[in-house]
Motif scaffolding. Structure first.
Motif, mmCIF file in Angstrom:
data_model
loop_
_atom_site.group_PDB
_atom_site.id
_atom_site.type_symbol
_atom_site.label_atom_id
_atom_site.label_comp_id
_atom_site.label_asym_id
_atom_site.label_seq_id
_atom_site.Cartn_x
_atom_site.Cartn_y
_atom_site.Cartn_z
ATOM 1 N N LEU A 83 0.842 -1.230 -0.013
ATOM 2 C CA LEU A 83 -0.172 -0.074 0.020
ATOM 3 C C LEU A 83 0.765 1.134 -0.045
ATOM 4 O O LEU A 83 0.554 2.206 -0.470
ATOM 5 C CB LEU A 83 -0.896 -0.096 1.357
ATOM 6 C CG LEU A 83 -2.076 1.141 1.223
ATOM 7 C CD1 LEU A 83 -3.094 0.953 0.135
ATOM 8 C CD2 LEU A 83 -2.839 1.029 2.502
ATOM 9 N N SER A 84 2.044 1.111 0.557
ATOM 10 C CA SER A 84 2.902 2.178 0.731
ATOM 11 C C SER A 84 3.481 2.822 -0.665
ATOM 12 O O SER A 84 3.868 3.815 -0.843
ATOM 13 C CB SER A 84 3.969 2.131 1.721
ATOM 14 O OG SER A 84 5.167 1.211 0.916
ATOM 15 N N HIS A 85 3.187 1.938 -1.709
ATOM 16 C CA HIS A 85 3.487 2.317 -3.103
ATOM 17 C C HIS A 85 2.630 2.880 -3.705
ATOM 18 O O HIS A 85 2.658 3.454 -4.955
ATOM 19 C CB HIS A 85 3.888 0.907 -3.818
ATOM 20 C CG HIS A 85 5.250 0.298 -3.429
ATOM 21 N ND1 HIS A 85 5.339 -0.302 -2.231
ATOM 22 C CD2 HIS A 85 6.494 0.413 -3.785
ATOM 23 C CE1 HIS A 85 6.606 -0.521 -1.971
ATOM 24 N NE2 HIS A 85 7.487 -0.128 -2.919
ATOM 25 N N PHE A 86 1.311 3.214 -3.249
ATOM 26 C CA PHE A 86 0.075 3.870 -3.789
ATOM 27 C C PHE A 86 -0.310 5.058 -3.470
ATOM 28 O O PHE A 86 0.174 5.348 -2.016
ATOM 29 C CB PHE A 86 -1.115 2.975 -3.581
ATOM 30 C CG PHE A 86 -1.188 1.570 -4.356
ATOM 31 C CD1 PHE A 86 -1.777 1.498 -5.680
ATOM 32 C CD2 PHE A 86 -0.469 0.427 -4.177
ATOM 33 C CE1 PHE A 86 -1.668 0.418 -6.451
ATOM 34 C CE2 PHE A 86 -0.694 -0.516 -4.765
ATOM 35 C CZ PHE A 86 -1.223 -0.717 -5.932
ATOM 36 N N LYS A 129 9.496 -1.393 -9.045
ATOM 37 C CA LYS A 129 10.194 -1.588 -7.747
ATOM 38 C C LYS A 129 9.324 -2.873 -6.697
ATOM 39 O O LYS A 129 10.210 -3.723 -6.423
ATOM 40 C CB LYS A 129 10.463 -0.350 -6.951
ATOM 41 C CG LYS A 129 11.638 0.401 -6.945
ATOM 42 C CD LYS A 129 11.719 1.394 -5.727
ATOM 43 C CE LYS A 129 10.618 2.145 -5.477
ATOM 44 N NZ LYS A 129 10.861 3.406 -4.685
ATOM 45 N N LEU A 130 8.111 -2.426 -6.825
ATOM 46 C CA LEU A 130 7.357 -3.516 -6.029
ATOM 47 C C LEU A 130 7.500 -5.020 -6.600
ATOM 48 O O LEU A 130 7.698 -5.888 -5.895
ATOM 49 C CB LEU A 130 5.929 -2.988 -5.879
ATOM 50 C CG LEU A 130 4.887 -3.721 -5.039
ATOM 51 C CD1 LEU A 130 5.430 -3.835 -3.567
ATOM 52 C CD2 LEU A 130 3.728 -2.981 -5.051
ATOM 53 N N THR A 131 7.311 -4.925 -7.872
ATOM 54 C CA THR A 131 7.094 -6.310 -8.281
ATOM 55 C C THR A 131 8.811 -6.963 -8.491
ATOM 56 O O THR A 131 8.966 -8.097 -8.258
ATOM 57 C CB THR A 131 6.811 -6.451 -10.006
ATOM 58 O OG1 THR A 131 7.375 -5.367 -10.714
ATOM 59 C CG2 THR A 131 5.274 -6.143 -10.027
ATOM 60 N N MET A 160 8.990 -8.097 -4.752
ATOM 61 C CA MET A 160 8.091 -9.094 -4.327
ATOM 62 C C MET A 160 7.567 -9.795 -5.308
ATOM 63 O O MET A 160 6.683 -9.533 -5.861
ATOM 64 C CB MET A 160 6.795 -8.338 -3.426
ATOM 65 C CG MET A 160 7.000 -7.945 -2.095
ATOM 66 S SD MET A 160 5.547 -7.106 -1.423
ATOM 67 C CE MET A 160 4.484 -8.734 -1.299
ATOM 68 N N HIS A 161 8.106 -11.308 -5.192
ATOM 69 C CA HIS A 161 7.424 -12.304 -6.274
ATOM 70 C C HIS A 161 6.102 -12.313 -6.142
ATOM 71 O O HIS A 161 5.285 -12.424 -7.402
ATOM 72 C CB HIS A 161 8.233 -13.547 -6.115
ATOM 73 C CG HIS A 161 7.884 -14.657 -7.050
ATOM 74 N ND1 HIS A 161 8.573 -15.825 -6.937
ATOM 75 C CD2 HIS A 161 6.949 -14.684 -8.120
ATOM 76 C CE1 HIS A 161 8.049 -16.501 -7.833
ATOM 77 N NE2 HIS A 161 7.375 -15.988 -8.446
ATOM 78 N N LYS A 162 5.642 -12.247 -5.189
ATOM 79 C CA LYS A 162 3.994 -12.342 -5.001
ATOM 80 C C LYS A 162 3.282 -11.394 -5.673
ATOM 81 O O LYS A 162 2.219 -11.740 -6.455
ATOM 82 C CB LYS A 162 3.695 -12.355 -3.408
ATOM 83 C CG LYS A 162 3.701 -13.600 -2.422
ATOM 84 C CD LYS A 162 3.136 -13.110 -1.096
ATOM 85 C CE LYS A 162 3.451 -14.030 -0.183
ATOM 86 N NZ LYS A 162 2.851 -13.765 1.280
ATOM 87 N N MET A 163 3.572 -10.120 -5.561
ATOM 88 C CA MET A 163 2.875 -9.074 -6.479
ATOM 89 C C MET A 163 3.365 -9.162 -8.025
ATOM 90 O O MET A 163 2.412 -8.808 -8.732
ATOM 91 C CB MET A 163 3.378 -7.774 -5.908
ATOM 92 C CG MET A 163 2.777 -7.356 -4.528
ATOM 93 S SD MET A 163 1.130 -7.669 -4.520
ATOM 94 C CE MET A 163 0.430 -6.010 -5.496
ATOM 95 N N ARG A 219 8.510 -13.276 -14.164
ATOM 96 C CA ARG A 219 8.785 -11.936 -14.693
ATOM 97 C C ARG A 219 8.786 -11.711 -16.124
ATOM 98 O O ARG A 219 8.088 -11.132 -16.913
ATOM 99 C CB ARG A 219 10.112 -11.176 -14.133
ATOM 100 C CG ARG A 219 10.145 -9.689 -14.229
ATOM 101 C CD ARG A 219 11.368 -9.291 -13.308
ATOM 102 N NE ARG A 219 11.443 -7.759 -13.489
ATOM 103 C CZ ARG A 219 10.546 -6.948 -13.042
ATOM 104 N NH1 ARG A 219 9.693 -7.343 -12.084
ATOM 105 N NH2 ARG A 219 10.843 -5.561 -13.120
ATOM 106 N N PHE A 220 9.519 -12.939 -16.700
ATOM 107 C CA PHE A 220 9.560 -12.772 -18.105
ATOM 108 C C PHE A 220 8.141 -13.182 -18.637
ATOM 109 O O PHE A 220 7.620 -12.187 -19.543
ATOM 110 C CB PHE A 220 10.365 -14.398 -18.349
ATOM 111 C CG PHE A 220 10.258 -14.607 -19.944
ATOM 112 C CD1 PHE A 220 11.013 -13.857 -20.660
ATOM 113 C CD2 PHE A 220 9.517 -15.550 -20.240
ATOM 114 C CE1 PHE A 220 10.923 -14.258 -22.187
ATOM 115 C CE2 PHE A 220 9.564 -15.865 -21.713
ATOM 116 C CZ PHE A 220 10.153 -15.402 -22.653
ATOM 117 N N TRP A 221 7.547 -14.035 -18.013
ATOM 118 C CA TRP A 221 6.033 -14.152 -18.716
ATOM 119 C C TRP A 221 5.173 -13.155 -18.515
ATOM 120 O O TRP A 221 4.203 -12.923 -19.265
ATOM 121 C CB TRP A 221 5.445 -15.473 -18.266
ATOM 122 C CG TRP A 221 5.908 -16.859 -19.140
ATOM 123 C CD1 TRP A 221 5.607 -16.867 -20.544
ATOM 124 C CD2 TRP A 221 6.501 -17.916 -18.759
ATOM 125 N NE1 TRP A 221 6.124 -18.233 -21.123
ATOM 126 C CE2 TRP A 221 6.654 -18.992 -19.909
ATOM 127 C CE3 TRP A 221 6.849 -18.826 -17.577
ATOM 128 C CZ2 TRP A 221 7.168 -20.076 -20.096
ATOM 129 C CZ3 TRP A 221 7.280 -19.935 -17.768
ATOM 130 C CH2 TRP A 221 7.674 -20.633 -18.780
#
Lengths: 187, 187
Positions: A24-27, A113-115, A118-121, B123-125
């Motif tokens: 949320l801190s990224h929004f 940055k977020l992706t 964080m693999h989940k995002m 990330r790639f996909w």
């Protein structure tokens, strides 16, 4: 009360309290009034929006001045011009509010940055992107079949409350039909 | 010699030798002859394909028996019916080989495993899915504008060698125009 964005993200992946606070801190949150725009044709687009409340349309005006609606957005939908956002080029579409709207947005840099962190995002947005792609594939199929009936049904499936919320002429602009044809589909 | 899939993936993310071997171990290689299919309408689809060599078309036949081409696939393209693959439902489209083709494929389960274990491949996909979505958005925009010229230009931009490789009647089936109209666009 659970934050609506958390509820939305947790339909796909689960987050701890700390993780959600970090996300949320990224929004940033903004309000827009009816008729205001968030994306304008010909401009660069640095934000992807998530709709807390309200209704928007993404559209373009063709050379003859006719409006074509690409998609609508309502609560829980993500919206931007994806080509402009992803490739950092100028937008081919505009996005306006059809109702007063409350939005969260994330900038391109913050999303990267977020992706990356964080693999989940990454996974969450990858899933959302696949869903968006499928919706567009179905739109192409029904445009190729040239079946207004099928497009109409697809539209109501995607946005069940839409008919109550937007003027008939916008539904017609989405389907590419006259208001008279729309009345027949509607009956 | 670098494996062509590695070259392709490394346009977006970089991999160590061990990582690429691990990625590749999730794929199988197959050959198909011209006219053979890899996806059939009405069937479940458990594989996503990457084209090492060859040319394919994704299409459907409408109620009047007319063929509509959704997309072509050539070297370095990914192809499947994404709705069927992602949602594990029956396919609305068929995919046939236009030339003898060599393909790598990954099953749904292997793709899930690989993306869950390797953030880089997620990330790639994710990036590939965004690009696919943008291509479809542009297809929708040009279908809405109903401009055969624009669609034709878009097609040649996506697949520069296409005119040399596929019959004119398939280009017409992609554009939704007659062969006569196509000849005018072509001149």
């Amino acid at each position: 009360m659970i934050h609506p964005l958390r509820q939305h993200i947790e339909e796909i992946i689960s987050l701890t309290d700390e993780e959600f606070d970090f996300v949320l801190s990224h929004f940033e949150q903004i309000k827009k009034r009816k008729y205001q725009y968030i994306v304008q044709e010909g401009e660069f687009v640095n934000k992807e929006y998530w709709i807390i409340k309200g209704c928007l349309k993404s559209y373009f005006i063709d050379d003859s001045g006719k409006e074509h609606i690409l998609q609508f957005g309502m609560e829980n939908w993500w919206i931007t011009d994806y080509e402009a956002f992803v490739k950092q080029v100028k937008s081919k579409t505009s996005i306006d509010c059809i109702e007063d709207s409350e939005l969260l947005y994330i900038t391109f840099e913050n999303r990267e940055k977020l992706t990356a962190q964080m693999h989940k995002m990454e996974r969450f947005w990858a899933k959302k992107s696949k869903i968006g792609r499928i919706a567009l594939q179905n739109r192409v199929l029904s445009l190729l079949k040239n079946s207004a009936r099928e497009q109409y049904n697809l539209l109501l499936e995607q946005y069940p409350q839409l008919l109550q919320r937007v003027p008939k002429k916008m539904i017609a602009a989405y389907l590419g039909v006259s208001r008279e044809t729309l009345s027949r589909l509607n009956s």
